[in-house]
Design an enzyme around this catalytic site. Structure first.
Site, short mmCIF file in Angstrom:
data_model
loop_
_atom_site.label_atom_id
_atom_site.label_comp_id
_atom_site.label_asym_id
_atom_site.label_seq_id
_atom_site.Cartn_x
_atom_site.Cartn_y
_atom_site.Cartn_z
N LYS A 27 0.91 -1.16 -0.05
CA LYS A 27 -0.10 -0.02 0.07
C LYS A 27 0.86 1.39 0.03
CE LYS A 27 -1.34 2.95 2.07
NZ LYS A 27 -1.17 4.28 1.78
N CYS B 236 13.99 11.22 6.95
CA CYS B 236 14.06 10.65 8.33
C CYS B 236 15.50 10.68 9.00
CB CYS B 236 13.50 9.44 8.54
SG CYS B 236 14.48 8.16 7.71
N GLU C 291 9.41 16.88 15.15
CA GLU C 291 9.82 16.32 13.81
C GLU C 291 9.12 17.67 12.67
OE1 GLU C 291 8.64 13.10 11.51
OE2 GLU C 291 10.82 13.00 10.66
N SER D 210 5.19 8.39 9.92
CA SER D 210 5.27 9.36 11.04
C SER D 210 5.05 8.48 12.29
CB SER D 210 4.42 10.53 11.06
OG SER D 210 3.14 9.68 11.10
N GLU E 177 -0.16 7.42 -0.81
CA GLU E 177 -1.22 8.17 -1.74
C GLU E 177 -0.88 9.33 -2.20
OE1 GLU E 177 -1.37 7.63 1.61
OE2 GLU E 177 -2.54 9.48 2.47
P1 NAD Z 1 2.32 9.08 7.34
O1 NAD Z 1 2.66 8.46 8.69
O2 NAD Z 1 1.22 10.23 7.06
O3 NAD Z 1 2.08 8.03 6.11
C1 NAD Z 1 2.69 6.76 5.90
C2 NAD Z 1 1.78 5.86 5.66
O4 NAD Z 1 0.74 5.41 6.37
C3 NAD Z 1 0.93 6.28 4.26
O5 NAD Z 1 0.97 5.19 3.32
C4 NAD Z 1 -0.43 6.64 4.74
O6 NAD Z 1 -1.30 6.40 3.63
C5 NAD Z 1 -0.62 5.80 5.88
N1 NAD Z 1 -1.52 6.13 6.88
C6 NAD Z 1 -1.61 7.55 7.19
N2 NAD Z 1 -2.37 7.92 8.21
C7 NAD Z 1 -3.00 6.67 8.50
C8 NAD Z 1 -3.77 6.30 9.60
N3 NAD Z 1 -4.35 7.06 10.47
N4 NAD Z 1 -3.87 4.95 9.85
C9 NAD Z 1 -3.35 3.81 9.15
N5 NAD Z 1 -2.49 4.48 7.91
C10 NAD Z 1 -2.21 5.55 7.81
O7 NAD Z 1 3.80 9.39 6.98
P2 NAD Z 1 4.45 10.40 5.46
O8 NAD Z 1 3.91 11.87 5.61
O9 NAD Z 1 3.86 9.74 4.34
O10 NAD Z 1 6.12 10.17 5.77
C11 NAD Z 1 6.68 11.06 6.27
C12 NAD Z 1 7.02 10.35 7.79
O11 NAD Z 1 7.71 9.07 7.68
C13 NAD Z 1 8.20 11.11 8.62
O12 NAD Z 1 7.79 11.11 9.83
C14 NAD Z 1 9.40 10.64 8.40
O13 NAD Z 1 10.38 10.56 9.37
C15 NAD Z 1 8.73 8.97 8.26
N6 NAD Z 1 10.13 8.24 7.93
C16 NAD Z 1 10.76 7.50 8.60
C17 NAD Z 1 11.60 6.67 8.08
C18 NAD Z 1 12.52 5.81 8.95
O14 NAD Z 1 13.39 4.99 8.34
N7 NAD Z 1 12.36 5.81 10.26
C19 NAD Z 1 11.85 6.52 6.74
C20 NAD Z 1 11.17 7.31 5.90
C21 NAD Z 1 10.16 8.30 6.14
#
Ligand code: NAD
Length: 493
Positions: A185, A293, A394, A238, A188
């Site tokens: 998944k 990240c 962050e 996140s 989006e």
């Molecule tokens: P996000 O948490 O908003 O979304 C990540 C995924 O979760 C997406 O596929 C989204 O559709 C899904 N999602 C969103 N809300 C959800 C919910 N309530 N329930 C279930 N699924 C849900 O993250 P983002 O904005 O796409 O990415 C940025 C974040 O990712 C930053 O916090 C960054 O630090 C983190 N990140 C971490 C690493 C790592 O290795 N630790 C690597 C890359 C990014």
């Protein structure tokens, strides 16, 4: 109904479909979200928000494909990945341009991201060796004992927007190499380029149903991670969502690895090489517009290093060339969305009102020729402490925070007042200081004179504390362990 960005599925410029059982098929969704080019604001696709029926179909296709794929010898599974690696090399330059358009970062960065993804495919090609078990004869007289690593079934991957090509490749190549099947998944916000990689996997010979893609957001994710036919979940995003995924999927009895957000500290010692340090930190903070990240955004200067590094970061921030990702001289592109632009700017507002000094201000930034882009200029905030939201949360944008400290002890103590534990770096010419830092930092990914401490594919990737929920990380040997069960056989003949 969805928010105002919603558009009906089917009314799309770029067909974004689910990939189920070896075919691209329209989702049964009635809702969709727009994918926009973050530099121009142009709509370049609509992502269907898949329904329960779509999720069920994807998981069923993966479950159906499992027995035959599991029985395919690892050496043959690896050959599919070898062919995929060759195809990725052939297409990586065109993919780098596509990725720049949907994400916003420059082409050098997107090419770097794709290369990191390819390295995971390469590493997964070693699966016949990586999956081997152990044997000991005569654990008791005439009795032998061996371990075998066996795949479990269907795994799912939920991935973020900031590395939409590389992060799915942290997961599914290892899952399928070890004989599992997979449902991805993707984010989006920018799922387009990875669709083309899925096509290459098919061209490389991956059988129908082994890899499936289902588009969507919260609803699709929530159903996927609890689905009775799913064995495990790999998540990156996140920390707020990672915590939920860990809790909900864990309660449903799944294996979970959930990688979360970050707030990474850079410690600059008085004996650091200033040129190397300034270049590494400016690249770390402003590369990918801070949407990494591993971005080292919180800089602590020890003793008189503080004044010197501050001057160089301010100079570096002012020199950053902000522009459209596909324009040749662009160093830093836009952030992903208008919503995220507003979020980053509101952090700068909050930092200012909490007492940080704004040395370089990226709010209201404009780029000639791109009036609709999501621009935030390079920003430097001084006198940032963990009590401020900009010091502990962050931001995920091009914002550096600076702090003066008196010693390495004080720097480590300050770093530990922030809940995240993804990455940190020290800049020094002293082996003793570097050793002390490594011993005491308590953070999972550490750099010594490195701006972005990103482990290569054959090492584990993942943080600690509020940056990671689980035990086995992405990449390397951890990936093989996560996607297999170690089973023990004791034999007497
Ligand atoms: P996000 O948490 O908003 O979304 C990540 C995924 O979760 C997406 O596929 C989204 O559709 C899904 N999602 C969103 N809300 C959800 C919910 N309530 N329930 C279930 N699924 C849900 O993250 P983002 O904005 O796409 O990415 C940025 C974040 O990712 C930053 O916090 C960054 O630090 C983190 N990140 C971490 C690493 C790592 O290795 N630790 C690597 C890359 C990014």
């Amino acid at each position: 109904m969805r928010d105002s960005h919603s558009a009906p599925a089917g009314d799309i410029d770029t067909p974004i479909r689910n990939f189920i059982g070896g075919e691209w098929i329209p989702a049964s969704a009635s809702d969709a979200v727009e994918v926009t080019d973050p530099g121009t604001g142009e709509v370049i696709g609509h992502v269907p928000l898949s329904t329960n029926a779509d999720v069920d179909a994807a998981v069923q296709a993966a479950a159906d494909a499992f027995p035959a794929w599991r029985a395919t010898p690892p050496v043959e599974r690896a050959r599919v990945l070898f062919r995929l690696k060759a195809l990725l090399e052939e297409h990586k330059h065109e993919f780098a341009r596509d990725l720049s358009r949907e994400h916003g970062k420059n082409v050098k960065e997107t090419l770097g991201e794709i290369q990191r993804g390819i390295e995971n495919v390469e590493h997964a090609c070693g699966v016949p060796t990586l999956m081997m078990g152990d044997t000991l004869e005569d654990v008791a007289s005439g009795i032998d004992c061996e371990t075998v690593r066996q795949p479990l079934g269907v795994f799912v991957g939920i991935t973020p927007y900031n590395f939409p090509v590389m992060i799915p490749l942290w997961f599914w190549p290892y899952a399928v190499a070890t004989g599992n099947t997979f449902v991805l998944k993707p984010s989006e916000q920018d799922p387009l380029t990875h669709q083309r990689i899925v096509d290459l996997a098919v061209q490389a010979g991956l059988p129908a149903g082994v890899l499936n893609v289902v588009h969507g957001d919260k609803e699709a994710t929530t159903q996927l991670i609890q689905h009775p036919q799913v064995e495990g979940v790999s998540f990156v995003g996140s920390s707020e969502i990672a915590r939920i995924i860990y809790r909900v999927a864990g309660a449903a009895g799944k294996r979970v690895q959930a990688l979360g957000g970050a707030k990474n500290h850079m410690i600059v010692m008085p004996d650091a090489d200033l040129d190397l340090t300034a270049e590494a930190i400016v690249g770390s903070v402003y590369g990918s517009a801070g949407q990494r990240c591993l971005a080292g955004t919180q800089v602590m200067g020890v003793g008189d290093a503080y004044g010197r590094i501050k001057e160089r970061i301010v100079e570096g921030a002012r020199a950053v060339k902000v522009g459209y990702g596909l324009d040749e001289d662009t160093f830093m592109g836009p952030v992903i969305s208008k919503k995220h632009q507003a979020r980053v700017e509101s952090y700068i507002d909050a930092g200012e009102s909490e007492g940080a000094r704004v040395l370089v201000d990226g709010r209201g930034f404009k780029v000639d020729g791109y009036p609709n882009g999501n621009w935030v200029g390079p920003t430097v905030l001084d006198e940032v402490v963990p009590e401020m939201s900009v010091g502990r949360e962050e931001i995920f944008g091009p914002v550096a925070g600076l702090t003066a400290v008196n010693s390495l002890d004080e720097a480590v103590e300050l770093m530990h007042r922030v809940e995240y534990g993804n990455a940190t770096s020290i800049f020094t010419t002293s082996g003793r200081a570097a050793r002390e830092f490594r011993y005491r930092a308590g953070i999972s990914m550490m750099g010594v004179n490195i701006g972005v401490a990103a482990p290569m594919a054959f090492f584990p990737f993942g943080g600690s504390r509020a940056s990671f929920f689980g035990s086995l990380r992405a990449q390397g040997k951890d990936a093989i362990a996560f996607y297999t069960d170690q089973r023990v056989v004791i034999s007497r003949w």
